[in-house]
Design an enzyme around this catalytic site. Structure first.
Site, PDB file in Angstrom:
ATOM      1  N   GLU A  47       0.838  -1.204   0.000  1.00  0.00           N
ATOM      2  CA  GLU A  47       0.000   0.000   0.000  1.00  0.00           C
ATOM      3  C   GLU A  47       0.872   1.254   0.000  1.00  0.00           C
ATOM      4  O   GLU A  47       0.596   2.241  -0.667  1.00  0.00           O
ATOM      5  CB  GLU A  47      -0.914   0.010   1.228  1.00  0.00           C
ATOM      6  CG  GLU A  47      -2.092  -0.931   1.109  1.00  0.00           C
ATOM      7  CD  GLU A  47      -2.834  -1.071   2.436  1.00  0.00           C
ATOM      8  OE1 GLU A  47      -3.996  -0.692   2.489  1.00  0.00           O
ATOM      9  OE2 GLU A  47      -2.224  -1.552   3.408  1.00  0.00           O
ATOM     10  N   GLU A 128      20.218 -10.493  -5.665  1.00  0.00           N
ATOM     11  CA  GLU A 128      20.312 -10.800  -4.231  1.00  0.00           C
ATOM     12  C   GLU A 128      18.923 -10.767  -3.606  1.00  0.00           C
ATOM     13  O   GLU A 128      18.074 -10.017  -4.066  1.00  0.00           O
ATOM     14  CB  GLU A 128      21.158  -9.720  -3.517  1.00  0.00           C
ATOM     15  CG  GLU A 128      22.524  -9.507  -4.107  1.00  0.00           C
ATOM     16  CD  GLU A 128      23.212  -8.239  -3.577  1.00  0.00           C
ATOM     17  OE1 GLU A 128      22.663  -7.580  -2.665  1.00  0.00           O
ATOM     18  OE2 GLU A 128      24.293  -7.923  -4.092  1.00  0.00           O
ATOM     19  N   LYS A 130      16.166  -9.473  -1.135  1.00  0.00           N
ATOM     20  CA  LYS A 130      16.010  -8.179  -0.468  1.00  0.00           C
ATOM     21  C   LYS A 130      15.580  -8.457   0.970  1.00  0.00           C
ATOM     22  O   LYS A 130      14.439  -8.863   1.221  1.00  0.00           O
ATOM     23  CB  LYS A 130      14.968  -7.322  -1.188  1.00  0.00           C
ATOM     24  CG  LYS A 130      14.852  -5.931  -0.606  1.00  0.00           C
ATOM     25  CD  LYS A 130      14.001  -5.052  -1.514  1.00  0.00           C
ATOM     26  CE  LYS A 130      13.983  -3.612  -1.055  1.00  0.00           C
ATOM     27  NZ  LYS A 130      13.431  -3.416   0.273  1.00  0.00           N
ATOM     28  N   ASP A 132      14.316  -8.006   4.618  1.00  0.00           N
ATOM     29  CA  ASP A 132      13.357  -7.069   5.212  1.00  0.00           C
ATOM     30  C   ASP A 132      13.779  -6.736   6.639  1.00  0.00           C
ATOM     31  O   ASP A 132      13.211  -7.242   7.600  1.00  0.00           O
ATOM     32  CB  ASP A 132      11.953  -7.680   5.186  1.00  0.00           C
ATOM     33  CG  ASP A 132      10.887  -6.627   5.407  1.00  0.00           C
ATOM     34  OD1 ASP A 132      11.229  -5.428   5.434  1.00  0.00           O
ATOM     35  OD2 ASP A 132       9.710  -7.001   5.545  1.00  0.00           O
ATOM     36  N   TYR A 240      26.010  -6.039   2.011  1.00  0.00           N
ATOM     37  CA  TYR A 240      25.719  -6.062   0.576  1.00  0.00           C
ATOM     38  C   TYR A 240      26.100  -4.775  -0.157  1.00  0.00           C
ATOM     39  O   TYR A 240      25.907  -4.659  -1.357  1.00  0.00           O
ATOM     40  CB  TYR A 240      24.249  -6.390   0.304  1.00  0.00           C
ATOM     41  CG  TYR A 240      23.262  -5.464   1.025  1.00  0.00           C
ATOM     42  CD1 TYR A 240      23.184  -4.113   0.714  1.00  0.00           C
ATOM     43  CD2 TYR A 240      22.412  -5.962   2.006  1.00  0.00           C
ATOM     44  CE1 TYR A 240      22.298  -3.275   1.368  1.00  0.00           C
ATOM     45  CE2 TYR A 240      21.513  -5.138   2.663  1.00  0.00           C
ATOM     46  CZ  TYR A 240      21.467  -3.803   2.351  1.00  0.00           C
ATOM     47  OH  TYR A 240      20.599  -2.979   2.999  1.00  0.00           O
ATOM     48  N   LYS A 306      21.450  -5.891  -9.326  1.00  0.00           N
ATOM     49  CA  LYS A 306      22.457  -4.821  -9.414  1.00  0.00           C
ATOM     50  C   LYS A 306      23.375  -5.090 -10.599  1.00  0.00           C
ATOM     51  O   LYS A 306      23.825  -6.230 -10.782  1.00  0.00           O
ATOM     52  CB  LYS A 306      23.304  -4.795  -8.136  1.00  0.00           C
ATOM     53  CG  LYS A 306      22.490  -4.543  -6.876  1.00  0.00           C
ATOM     54  CD  LYS A 306      23.347  -4.682  -5.629  1.00  0.00           C
ATOM     55  CE  LYS A 306      22.470  -4.492  -4.388  1.00  0.00           C
ATOM     56  NZ  LYS A 306      23.203  -4.765  -3.161  1.00  0.00           N
ATOM     57  N   LYS A 330       9.768  -6.597  -6.145  1.00  0.00           N
ATOM     58  CA  LYS A 330       9.012  -6.995  -4.958  1.00  0.00           C
ATOM     59  C   LYS A 330       8.223  -8.273  -5.195  1.00  0.00           C
ATOM     60  O   LYS A 330       7.929  -8.632  -6.333  1.00  0.00           O
ATOM     61  CB  LYS A 330       8.027  -5.870  -4.577  1.00  0.00           C
ATOM     62  CG  LYS A 330       8.702  -4.586  -4.126  1.00  0.00           C
ATOM     63  CD  LYS A 330       9.407  -4.788  -2.808  1.00  0.00           C
ATOM     64  CE  LYS A 330       9.795  -3.492  -2.123  1.00  0.00           C
ATOM     65  NZ  LYS A 330       8.754  -2.795  -1.436  1.00  0.00           N
ATOM     66  N   CYS A 435     -21.999  -8.447  25.324  1.00  0.00           N
ATOM     67  CA  CYS A 435     -20.556  -8.212  25.379  1.00  0.00           C
ATOM     68  C   CYS A 435     -19.902  -9.405  26.076  1.00  0.00           C
ATOM     69  O   CYS A 435     -20.305  -9.769  27.183  1.00  0.00           O
ATOM     70  CB  CYS A 435     -20.289  -6.926  26.162  1.00  0.00           C
ATOM     71  SG  CYS A 435     -18.566  -6.737  26.641  1.00  0.00           S
ATOM     72  N   CYS A 438     -18.413  -8.216  29.732  1.00  0.00           N
ATOM     73  CA  CYS A 438     -19.226  -7.845  30.893  1.00  0.00           C
ATOM     74  C   CYS A 438     -20.672  -8.307  30.801  1.00  0.00           C
ATOM     75  O   CYS A 438     -21.448  -8.062  31.709  1.00  0.00           O
ATOM     76  CB  CYS A 438     -19.175  -6.340  31.103  1.00  0.00           C
ATOM     77  SG  CYS A 438     -20.123  -5.425  29.873  1.00  0.00           S
ATOM     78  N   CYS A 459     -20.572  -2.439  23.005  1.00  0.00           N
ATOM     79  CA  CYS A 459     -21.047  -2.849  24.320  1.00  0.00           C
ATOM     80  C   CYS A 459     -21.699  -1.644  24.994  1.00  0.00           C
ATOM     81  O   CYS A 459     -21.183  -0.538  24.930  1.00  0.00           O
ATOM     82  CB  CYS A 459     -19.850  -3.329  25.132  1.00  0.00           C
ATOM     83  SG  CYS A 459     -20.171  -3.424  26.889  1.00  0.00           S
TER      84      CYS A 459
HETATM   85  S1  IVH Z   1      21.228  -2.170  -2.071  1.00  0.00           S
HETATM   86  C1  IVH Z   1      21.854   2.376  -3.177  1.00  0.00           C
HETATM   87  N1  IVH Z   1      20.753  -4.685  -1.467  1.00  0.00           N
HETATM   88  O1  IVH Z   1      16.338  -2.193   0.709  1.00  0.00           O
HETATM   89  C2  IVH Z   1      21.023   1.235  -2.766  1.00  0.00           C
HETATM   90  N2  IVH Z   1      19.456  -3.042  -0.394  1.00  0.00           N
HETATM   91  O2  IVH Z   1      14.744  -0.107  -0.747  1.00  0.00           O
HETATM   92  C3  IVH Z   1      21.643   0.407  -1.722  1.00  0.00           C
HETATM   93  N3  IVH Z   1      17.845  -3.950   1.210  1.00  0.00           N
HETATM   94  O3  IVH Z   1      17.696   0.695   2.125  1.00  0.00           O
HETATM   95  C4  IVH Z   1      20.778  -0.696  -1.286  1.00  0.00           C
HETATM   96  N4  IVH Z   1      18.384  -6.063   0.963  1.00  0.00           N
HETATM   97  O4  IVH Z   1      17.554  -1.421   3.569  1.00  0.00           O
HETATM   98  C5  IVH Z   1      20.397  -3.404  -1.252  1.00  0.00           C
HETATM   99  N5  IVH Z   1      20.499  -6.945  -1.006  1.00  0.00           N
HETATM  100  C6  IVH Z   1      20.160  -5.679  -0.785  1.00  0.00           C
HETATM  101  C7  IVH Z   1      19.149  -5.342   0.123  1.00  0.00           C
HETATM  102  C8  IVH Z   1      18.826  -4.001   0.288  1.00  0.00           C
HETATM  103  C9  IVH Z   1      17.607  -5.210   1.600  1.00  0.00           C
HETATM  104  C10 IVH Z   1      17.112  -2.791   1.718  1.00  0.00           C
HETATM  105  C11 IVH Z   1      17.991  -1.669   2.249  1.00  0.00           C
HETATM  106  C12 IVH Z   1      17.678  -0.493   1.404  1.00  0.00           C
HETATM  107  C13 IVH Z   1      16.321  -0.813   0.881  1.00  0.00           C
HETATM  108  C14 IVH Z   1      16.075  -0.107  -0.425  1.00  0.00           C
END
Ligand code: IVH
Length: 739
Positions: A47, A128, A130, A132, A240, A306, A330, A435, A438, A459
């Site tokens: 969202e 790679e 991502k 969280d 990374y 990358k 994503k 309820c 209570c 309630c």
């Molecule tokens: S590269 C210049 N690699 O995602 C960009 N970021 O939305 C440098 N994140 O702020 C980020 N895994 O907190 C990169 N393998 C990964 C990642 C990663 C998680 C997060 C990171 C970043 C955010 C960007």
């Protein structure tokens, strides 16, 4: 997300676009604050991304309208002030998002165009997962860790060095030879899912708040003032990326080479990272990782691609807040099927009954889901509104096979039900009428403005429902109600937690529990002193002394309570916190009934909707049906009446002065208006009659003195005639009252 109708970006007028950009800037900033500073987001990542995308699309169409505070110019949010600020030598930027395969194809094509690559020339990427978690920048000087900083707003973060030093995955000294003089290693701090579940269990047992997801618990754990707490929470780190490293010192010339170097230095790098040579390979990587996602012990919300060659990265550079050489792809919101085992009802602080689905445990996005919110009664009945996902005509029954969805951080929702799998004999769910806390009646109100039934079931046990106690007591003691000085929100929370007050009457018997009150206050002082100590980092010279056992404030509070043992009737009614009874309505009721005994008697009698008491109540000018019903429902609860009687043993209610209607020809008479009035509205007629001391009723009975009938009068006129009640035209009425 807000419920405003969304106009497609292409259809926006300039004025609408301007307003929309302002709204988005504000909304996104608010989400940023909840996410980055309070570690408590209220929307899913999906969202949130949608809001940012819309903002970007509008800015693209109306470049002249881009605001100074545009969310596109910001990453994250400014540091919170808890920690020392650190300016990043190289900003920590963010990543652009890809949501579909075609976004990925376009990303690759864009890069090839930008670099003007020949067809034969290959583009190699490092793909790679991502992670969280939250990103961190680690600064090493001569190989030693000197500073760890959070991302903050991308330019300035928070100094969390002491906490980060407790992380096993962060080396205090870099291993290997030829370490650059200055080198900043960046990566993600995360908490494993298993550690997260254990931590939450511990938090719950200790009566402390639990975290919504591993990301928040990692953030919360890292941003502790006390490093010992961080040390007790298992946090991991994957390297990374990097910040400041002199060109001449660069240990590799590719992204994959840098990852290998990080590993040699003593960091963990993600083992799933992989070289990919085309958009197709990137997309295949995305699906492979998505399949593995649930089995991983850490949360990932996508993958990152990358460009591998660093000289190309340099040429590609950045666009506003993100690099042109990388993109985050994503994952879609995750769904799973499971069985609805039961429905529990939770009662909130305002008395709202919220149904919660108890599910056969199922893994969605790597998290075991056992409950989902069901919002309200209509949602279960399959007539969900407000854009909720359950579709028309599909009610939920216990035993049903349902599809649940977890979109990022949000609480799972039931988005569909498989009617074909419904067990035979499954019965429609009956929403409770009482309820569960209570046992007072729970009702759905009608919105006074729209006339629609409210979606929330509430309630009515206002004074006695323990789920609502604290909020009620705060209202009771507040300025416009009992106005008890020194009995603020904090005190009420304290006394309630210590078991000293539960209902309003308890406030007036606090003096009988003096020792316990003093003990509670002393305990509160201790806690406050400890908190201050933690904040300032300074130790107190000694524990609270005897001098702190001065309870003048307790004496003052008890005196303030005593001073309120007499109270005006209108204030008293307002203090009860009955739904819809604000100060104005409280005054109307007080004026109309004059004293408490008459009021209570009338409200009890009015429970019979055929009664005169009910028609009298509704007839009070300014009191509509909804309001009248709320008061009647309140008094219909015996628990509430008991609580009131206990309170009345402690306080005296002053009678309300009756209206001065001496000399009015209709004082004390009961009037019914029917048909169309031509000289004034029904409201005006009612108001005028009441000013003159008449009672305006809704129906005709033997006690009616006058029926004022306009054109189109129907059964009421007939009834008046049959009962021999005097019938007046509008003009005759006006003459009678001398207007
Ligand atoms: S590269 C210049 N690699 O995602 C960009 N970021 O939305 C440098 N994140 O702020 C980020 N895994 O907190 C990169 N393998 C990964 C990642 C990663 C998680 C997060 C990171 C970043 C955010 C960007």
């Amino acid at each position: 997300m807000s419920k405003t109708t969304i106009i497609p970006v292409d259809d926006l007028t300039e004025a609408q676009a301007e307003a929309e950009l302002a709204r988005l800037a504000e909304e996104i900033a608010a989400h940023d604050e909840r996410y980055y500073q309070n570690d408590a987001p209220t929307v899913s990542d999906a969202e949130y991304d949608a809001l940012r995308q819309r903002n970007a699309a509008i800015e693209k169409r109306f470049p002249a309208l881009v605001r100074d505070d545009s969310p596109a110019k910001r990453v994250g949010s400014a540091p919170s002030g808890k920690f020392k600020k650190v300016r990043h030598a190289v900003p920590m930027l963010s990543l652009d998002n890809a949501f579909s395969d075609s976004d990925v194809t376009e990303f690759v094509a864009r890069i090839r165009r930008f670099l003007k690559l020949d067809e034969g020339e290959e583009t190699l990427f490092t793909a790679e997962p991502k992670i969280d978690g939250l990103s961190l920048s680690l600064r090493y000087e001569d190989g030693a860790l000197v500073r760890a900083a959070t991302r903050g707003d991308g330019f300035e973060g928070e100094d969390v060095t002491a906490n980060v030093k407790t992380l096993e995955d962060v080396p205090h000294r870099l291993k290997g030879k030829r370490i650059p003089d200055v080198c900043e290693v960046r990566g993600e701090v995360y908490m494993t899912k298993s550690a997260f579940l254990k931590l939450n269990e511990r938090q719950a047992k200790a009566g402390k708040p639990t975290f919504a997801n591993p990301r928040n618990s990692a953030a919360g754990s890292l941003r502790q003032l006390d490093p010992a707490i961080t040390a007790s929470r298992p946090l991991g780190f994957f390297a990374y990326a990097w910040g400041e490293i002199k060109d001449a010192d660069m240990p590799a010339d590719t992204q994959s080479g840098m990852l290998e170097w990080f590993a040699r230095c003593g960091f963990k790098t993600n083992p799933l990272s992989k070289p990919c040579r085309s958009a197709d390979e990137l997309i295949a990587f995305h699906s492979a990782i998505e399949e593995e996602r649930a089995g991983l012990d850490y949360d990932i919300d996508g993958v990152v691609y990358k460009v591998d060659r660093l000289d190309w990265q340099k040429r590609l550079g950045f666009v506003s807040r993100s690099p042109r050489w990388a993109i985050a792809h994503k994952f879609a919101a995750e769904q799973a099927q499971t069985i609805l085992r039961g429905i529990d009802i939770q009662v909130g602080r305002t008395g709202a009954l919220t149904p919660v689905a108890r599910l056969e445990p199922v893994t969605v996005g790597g998290v075991v889901v056992v409950n989902a919110t069901l919002h309200n009664e209509d949602y279960i009945k399959g007539i969900g509104s407000d854009g909720l996902p359950i579709r028309e005509g599909r009610d939920l029954r216990i035993g049903d096979t349902v599809t649940i969805q977890r979109a990022g951080d949000v609480i799972p929702q039931i988005v569909d039900v498989d009617l074909a799998k419904r067990p035979k004999g499954a019965r429609e769910y009956e929403f409770p009428k009482l309820c569960p806390v209570c046992k007072s009646h729970a009702v759905r109100e009608v919105n006074p403005k729209t006339g629609d039934r409210d979606s929330v079931t509430r309630c009515t046990g206002g004074l006695i429902c323990s789920a609502q106690t604290v909020e009620r007591l705060k209202h009771f003691a507040s300025r416009n109600a009992f106005d008890i000085e020194g009995l603020g929100d904090k005190q009420i929370e304290l006394f309630h937690a210590e078991g000293l007050i539960d209902s309003p009457a308890d406030i007036f018997t606090l003096h009988k529990k003096l020792e316990r009150v003093r003990k509670a206050v002393f305990k509160q002082r201790e806690t406050l002193a400890q908190e201050r100590e933690q904040q300032s980092g300074k130790k107190r010279a000694k524990a609270l002394s005897e001098a702190d056992r001065n309870f003048k404030d307790v004496d003052n509070l008890l005196a303030a309570i005593d001073a309120r043992r007499r109270i005006a009737f209108a204030r008293f009614i307002y203090a009860l916190g009955i739904r819809h009874i604000g100060e104005t309505n409280a005054r109307l009721l007080a004026r109309n009934y004059g004293n408490y005994a008459a009021f209570e008697q009338a409200m009890i009698a009015a429970a019979d909707l055929e009664s005169e008491a009910w028609s009298d109540l509704q007839a009070i000018n300014g009191i509509g049906d909804v309001v009248a019903k709320a008061v009647v429902d309140f008094f219909a609860e015996k628990h509430n009446r008991d609580a009131l009687h206990a309170l009345l043993k402690e306080v005296t209610i002053e009678e309300e002065e009756a209206l001065d209607t001496s000399g009015s020809p209709v004082a004390g008479k009961t009037v019914v208006f029917t048909g169309t009035l031509e000289k004034m509205t029904r409201e005006e007629a009612k108001a005028m009659a009441e000013r003159l001391g008449a009672k305006v009723a809704g129906s005709v009975s033997k006690k009616t003195d006058y029926v004022v009938a306009g054109p189109g009068a129907g059964s009421k006129l007939g009834k008046a005639e049959s009962l021999g009640v005097e019938v007046l035209t509008e003009d005759a009425w006006l003459t009678l009252v001398g207007q």
